[in-house]
Design a protein around this motif. Sequence first.
Motif, PDB file in Angstrom:
ATOM      1  N   GLU A   6      21.682 -15.539  19.772  1.00 58.29           N
ATOM      2  CA  GLU A   6      22.774 -15.632  20.744  1.00 58.29           C
ATOM      3  C   GLU A   6      22.219 -15.807  22.152  1.00 58.29           C
ATOM      4  O   GLU A   6      21.106 -15.377  22.466  1.00 58.29           O
ATOM      5  N   CYS A  22      25.528 -19.411  19.818  1.00 62.53           N
ATOM      6  CA  CYS A  22      24.727 -18.855  18.725  1.00 62.53           C
ATOM      7  C   CYS A  22      24.176 -20.022  17.910  1.00 62.53           C
ATOM      8  O   CYS A  22      24.944 -20.813  17.351  1.00 62.53           O
ATOM      9  N   CYS A  96      26.647 -12.522  16.887  1.00 64.08           N
ATOM     10  CA  CYS A  96      26.991 -13.657  16.044  1.00 64.08           C
ATOM     11  C   CYS A  96      26.712 -13.285  14.593  1.00 64.08           C
ATOM     12  O   CYS A  96      25.732 -12.575  14.302  1.00 64.08           O
TER      13      CYS A  96
END
Length: 124
Positions: A6, A22, A96
């Motif tokens: 990320e 991400c 993420c």
Amino acid sequence: QVQLVESGGGLVQAGGSLRLSCVASGRTFSNGAMGWFRQAHGREREFVAALNRYGGDIDYNDSVKGRFTISRDNAKNTVYLQMNSLKPEDTAVYYCAAREGAWTRRLVYEYGYWGQGTQVTVSS
């Protein structure tokens, strides 16, 4: 080995915007859903948003609906979270996540792959 990385977190004033990214590497998720979760200090990790590969299945936590937008670029193996009208209560570490299943899910255990997280701090 799957990696999710990320970026895009930071400090912003209330009402401001940030875009998180991400990037997935090591394996492509040709059919898998991807999502964003967040965890505020002292609280459990919570679902923020998720979408399937082609964007036909998109889900948002009610607390961010209308302010956050999730999207993905499959050619770049990247998922984004555009965050507008940020509030102090949005302050958290944002993660993420990816799953091999095609459809979106809201529970942490349904995602097998996680990034390291990026801090988002919204000042009042």
